[in-house]
Design a protein around this motif. Structure first.
Motif, PDB file in Angstrom:
ATOM      1  N   GLY A   1       0.814  -1.207   0.000  1.00 13.12           N
ATOM      2  CA  GLY A   1       0.000   0.000   0.000  1.00 13.12           C
ATOM      3  C   GLY A   1       0.848   1.258   0.000  1.00 13.12           C
ATOM      4  O   GLY A   1       0.546   2.230  -0.704  1.00 13.12           O
ATOM      5  N   ALA A   2       1.943   1.261   0.781  1.00 10.77           N
ATOM      6  CA  ALA A   2       2.831   2.420   0.826  1.00 10.77           C
ATOM      7  C   ALA A   2       3.505   2.642  -0.521  1.00 10.77           C
ATOM      8  O   ALA A   2       3.643   3.787  -0.988  1.00 10.77           O
ATOM      9  N   ALA A   3       3.916   1.566  -1.181  1.00  7.90           N
ATOM     10  CA  ALA A   3       4.533   1.693  -2.503  1.00  7.90           C
ATOM     11  C   ALA A   3       3.535   2.223  -3.524  1.00  7.90           C
ATOM     12  O   ALA A   3       3.874   3.046  -4.387  1.00  7.90           O
ATOM     13  N   ASN A   4       2.285   1.747  -3.441  1.00  8.25           N
ATOM     14  CA  ASN A   4       1.249   2.249  -4.346  1.00  8.25           C
ATOM     15  C   ASN A   4       1.036   3.745  -4.150  1.00  8.25           C
ATOM     16  O   ASN A   4       0.832   4.502  -5.114  1.00  8.25           O
ATOM     17  N   LEU A   5       1.064   4.186  -2.900  1.00  3.85           N
ATOM     18  CA  LEU A   5       0.856   5.606  -2.603  1.00  3.85           C
ATOM     19  C   LEU A   5       1.985   6.458  -3.192  1.00  3.85           C
ATOM     20  O   LEU A   5       1.734   7.514  -3.778  1.00  3.85           O
ATOM     21  N   ILE A   6       3.221   6.009  -3.028  1.00  5.28           N
ATOM     22  CA  ILE A   6       4.353   6.747  -3.594  1.00  5.28           C
ATOM     23  C   ILE A   6       4.211   6.868  -5.116  1.00  5.28           C
ATOM     24  O   ILE A   6       4.422   7.940  -5.695  1.00  5.28           O
ATOM     25  N   ALA A   7       3.841   5.782  -5.753  1.00  7.32           N
ATOM     26  CA  ALA A   7       3.684   5.794  -7.208  1.00  7.32           C
ATOM     27  C   ALA A   7       2.563   6.728  -7.630  1.00  7.32           C
ATOM     28  O   ALA A   7       2.682   7.459  -8.630  1.00  7.32           O
ATOM     29  N   PHE A   8       1.454   6.719  -6.866  1.00 11.50           N
ATOM     30  CA  PHE A   8       0.344   7.606  -7.225  1.00 11.50           C
ATOM     31  C   PHE A   8       0.732   9.067  -7.069  1.00 11.50           C
ATOM     32  O   PHE A   8       0.364   9.899  -7.892  1.00 11.50           O
ATOM     33  N   GLN A   9       1.463   9.391  -6.009  1.00 15.39           N
ATOM     34  CA  GLN A   9       1.842  10.795  -5.815  1.00 15.39           C
ATOM     35  C   GLN A   9       2.698  11.300  -6.966  1.00 15.39           C
ATOM     36  O   GLN A   9       2.565  12.448  -7.390  1.00 15.39           O
ATOM     37  N   LYS A  10       3.541  10.454  -7.506  1.00 18.60           N
ATOM     38  CA  LYS A  10       4.325  10.856  -8.678  1.00 18.60           C
ATOM     39  C   LYS A  10       3.408  11.077  -9.883  1.00 18.60           C
ATOM     40  O   LYS A  10       3.593  12.034 -10.654  1.00 18.60           O
ATOM     41  N   GLU A  11       2.435  10.202 -10.044  1.00 17.67           N
ATOM     42  CA  GLU A  11       1.469  10.368 -11.141  1.00 17.67           C
ATOM     43  C   GLU A  11       0.665  11.652 -10.960  1.00 17.67           C
ATOM     44  O   GLU A  11       0.422  12.391 -11.914  1.00 17.67           O
ATOM     45  N   LEU A  12       0.232  11.912  -9.731  1.00 16.32           N
ATOM     46  CA  LEU A  12      -0.525  13.128  -9.431  1.00 16.32           C
ATOM     47  C   LEU A  12       0.254  14.366  -9.845  1.00 16.32           C
ATOM     48  O   LEU A  12      -0.300  15.297 -10.444  1.00 16.32           O
ATOM     49  N   ALA A  13       1.553  14.386  -9.535  1.00 16.37           N
ATOM     50  CA  ALA A  13       2.387  15.543  -9.848  1.00 16.37           C
ATOM     51  C   ALA A  13       2.670  15.647 -11.343  1.00 16.37           C
ATOM     52  O   ALA A  13       2.566  16.738 -11.931  1.00 16.37           O
ATOM     53  N   ARG A  14       3.017  14.536 -11.959  1.00 17.22           N
ATOM     54  CA  ARG A  14       3.449  14.576 -13.359  1.00 17.22           C
ATOM     55  C   ARG A  14       2.287  14.737 -14.333  1.00 17.22           C
ATOM     56  O   ARG A  14       2.440  15.360 -15.386  1.00 17.22           O
ATOM     57  N   ALA A  15       1.127  14.187 -14.001  1.00 21.95           N
ATOM     58  CA  ALA A  15      -0.064  14.388 -14.834  1.00 21.95           C
ATOM     59  C   ALA A  15      -0.797  15.662 -14.448  1.00 21.95           C
ATOM     60  O   ALA A  15      -1.745  16.053 -15.119  1.00 21.95           O
ATOM     61  N   ASP A  16      -0.358  16.283 -13.343  1.00 20.67           N
ATOM     62  CA  ASP A  16      -0.953  17.536 -12.846  1.00 20.67           C
ATOM     63  C   ASP A  16      -2.460  17.384 -12.689  1.00 20.67           C
ATOM     64  O   ASP A  16      -3.252  18.195 -13.179  1.00 20.67           O
ATOM     65  N   LEU A  17      -2.854  16.340 -11.976  1.00 15.32           N
ATOM     66  CA  LEU A  17      -4.267  16.030 -11.805  1.00 15.32           C
ATOM     67  C   LEU A  17      -4.926  16.986 -10.813  1.00 15.32           C
ATOM     68  O   LEU A  17      -4.281  17.495  -9.907  1.00 15.32           O
ATOM     69  N   SER A  18      -6.214  17.184 -10.993  1.00 21.82           N
ATOM     70  CA  SER A  18      -7.038  17.874  -9.997  1.00 21.82           C
ATOM     71  C   SER A  18      -7.692  16.797  -9.143  1.00 21.82           C
ATOM     72  O   SER A  18      -8.456  15.971  -9.649  1.00 21.82           O
ATOM     73  N   LEU A  19      -7.359  16.794  -7.855  1.00 21.06           N
ATOM     74  CA  LEU A  19      -7.785  15.719  -6.953  1.00 21.06           C
ATOM     75  C   LEU A  19      -8.707  16.275  -5.878  1.00 21.06           C
ATOM     76  O   LEU A  19      -8.436  17.317  -5.298  1.00 21.06           O
TER      77      LEU A  19
END
Length: 479
Positions: free
Chosen positions: A127-145
């Protein structure tokens, strides 16, 4: 992918999401008059990053592409001060009236990823690894969350969180070939029509709940089975003169229903792990996320003081009572500013190389702002008196027969013209008196939970060593 523009953000909202406002199902907020103004306002926030790149953009630590500074994982006090500039830019755009601009969740998830060690306890490494990966996606795709944190209120006599298993609350149904299946409801997804993704994470511990309620994940807004029921709109037609705030800053709030929703495995951060769920928000969240929340609050209070002062000057109100009320708002703004600065100057490494703010002054603000903001609105309405109800519209100013009469009879003190006076008092009414103002006051009363619960929590978390030593010295002397 580098930081998005406003046009790219708006294009990303065109999907098959199930958002209802009134009787209308909306898949593109630009197509609905109640949502268009706020969608364009959030788009302007994305453009703001490119207009002020020195303050708002930074290179991705791994790719070098420009990303929003709000995605930064702070590693020093200087990083926090740099982030301050970016957060202030965004807060000034809506003068703090939009509490859920995307930088709020950007800061939150940067903190989560920075302290992934808190998420990886009790065997939750995946779960922690998934969270780290998502945060990178959030930043790089510049998502509105956006997020939905609170358990739906059915019967408050049973408490604020589930006891045992409750099938009305969000819960895991079963594992699937590709993830987990969830059902239930949660509140309150502010910004829902203008988000790309929805986050679920803990709001408070639930020690007696079934492990099936212990969930954290992020999913796309158009995930099948995900439904959003928006509250009544308080938006007004796009008219910056008549409705300077209501025409663009209704960020919306929605009740969320998970009607058999499948969450992909790589997007699951907590899957039934109660120890992680009950502890992950207790250590570092406040010192990180409240950086954004309190800069927004300070900006809003500073604007309110400036607006109330202009209202008083426009009608020549310089009596002691008015000056006292203006000074009261100023004191709220100044105390908030100094608390933010104290938090930054007292920042320290929380662990895992992450620097967050000293929580103590921010906890004090969190327990006090729910009382200050309603009082600020009251002061603005007291200073405005009947004058906030005597503000001609743009159409009336444009009427050639009415304009000379308006200019003569509705002018302000000294050299304040009728149009200047109307603009000032329309700002005041839209800030403190309209339907948007009422929604925002309700929001501030319960933002980050109520003032009452925050005061209780502040007392329970407060460090007593110094205060106890002072009291003990005199108790010992009495003996």
């Amino acid at each position: 992918m580098p930081a998005r523009t406003g046009a790219q953000f708006l294009h990303g909202l065109r999907d098959s999401r199930a958002v209802w406002i009134g009787a209308d199902r909306v898949t593109d907020p630009l197509d609905h008059p109640d949502l268009r103004g706020a969608a364009e306002a959030i788009a302007a926030v994305f453009d703001l990053h490119h207009q002020h790149p020195d303050d708002c953009l930074m290179p991705d630590p791994e790719t070098g592409e420009p990303i929003a500074v709000s995605h930064m994982i702070p590693r020093s006090r200087d990083d926090l001060l740099r982030r301050h500039k970016a957060l202030r830019r965004v807060a000034e755009f809506s003068v703090g009236l939009m509490g859920r601009t995307p930088d709020y969740m950007n800061v939150t998830y940067a903190g989560f990823a920075g302290r992934a060690d808190e998420w990886g306890i009790n065997g939750n490494d995946e779960g922690a690894a998934n969270l780290i990966a998502f945060q990178k996606e959030l930043a790089r795709a510049d998502l509105s969350l956006t997020h939905t944190l609170i358990h739906a209120t059915v019967d408050k006599s049973k408490g604020h969180v589930p006891t045992g298993f409750d099938d009305t609350q969000l819960h895991k149904v079963e594992d699937t070939a590709h993830g987990i299946l969830v059902r239930g409801a949660r509140v309150l997804a502010t910004l829902a029509p203008f988000a790309d993704e929805l986050a679920v994470y803990p709001s408070q511990p639930m020690p007696d709940a079934s492990h099936r309620h212990a969930l954290s994940f992020c999913i796309r807004m158009d995930t099948p089975g995900l439904k959003f029921l928006c509250r009544d709109s308080v938006a007004r037609p796009v008219n910056r003169f008549d409705y300077p705030f209501s025409s663009r800053f209704d960020e919306q709030d929605a009740f969320v229903i998970f009607d058999s929703v499948e969450v992909p495995r790589h997007r699951v951060f907590i899957d039934g792990n109660l120890p992680v769920y009950n502890s992950v928000m207790s250590a570092s969240w406040r010192g990180n996320a409240m950086h954004q929340t309190m800069i927004r609050a300070w900006t809003k209070l500073e604007f309110a003081w400036g607006l109330a002062t202009r209202m008083a000057e426009a009608i020549g109100a310089s009596d002691p009572v008015t000056q006292e009320m203006l000074g009261e708002i100023w004191s709220y703004a100044e105390l908030t500013r100094t608390a933010v600065m104290a938090g930054e100057q007292g920042s320290y490494e929380y662990g895992n190389g992450c620097w967050f703010l000293d929580q103590r002054p921010l906890n004090a603000l969190r327990a006090t702002l729910p009382y200050w903001f309603p009082r600020v609105n009251e002061i603005i309405r007291l200073i405005g008196s009947h004058n906030v109800l005597c503000t001609p519209t743009a159409a009336q100013f444009a009427d050639p027969q009415l304009r000379p009469l308006i200019d003569k009879y509705l002018r302000g003190a000294r050299d304040i013209t009728a149009e200047q006076r109307a603009r000032i008092f329309r700002l005041g009414w839209d800030f403190a008196g309209t339907a948007l103002a009422s929604r925002n006051e309700q929001y501030e009363r319960f933002y980050l939970t109520s003032g009452t619960r925050n005061r209780q929590g502040a007392q329970l978390r407060a460090e007593r060593a110094v205060a106890d030593a002072l009291v003990d010295r005199f108790l010992r002397a009495a003996e």
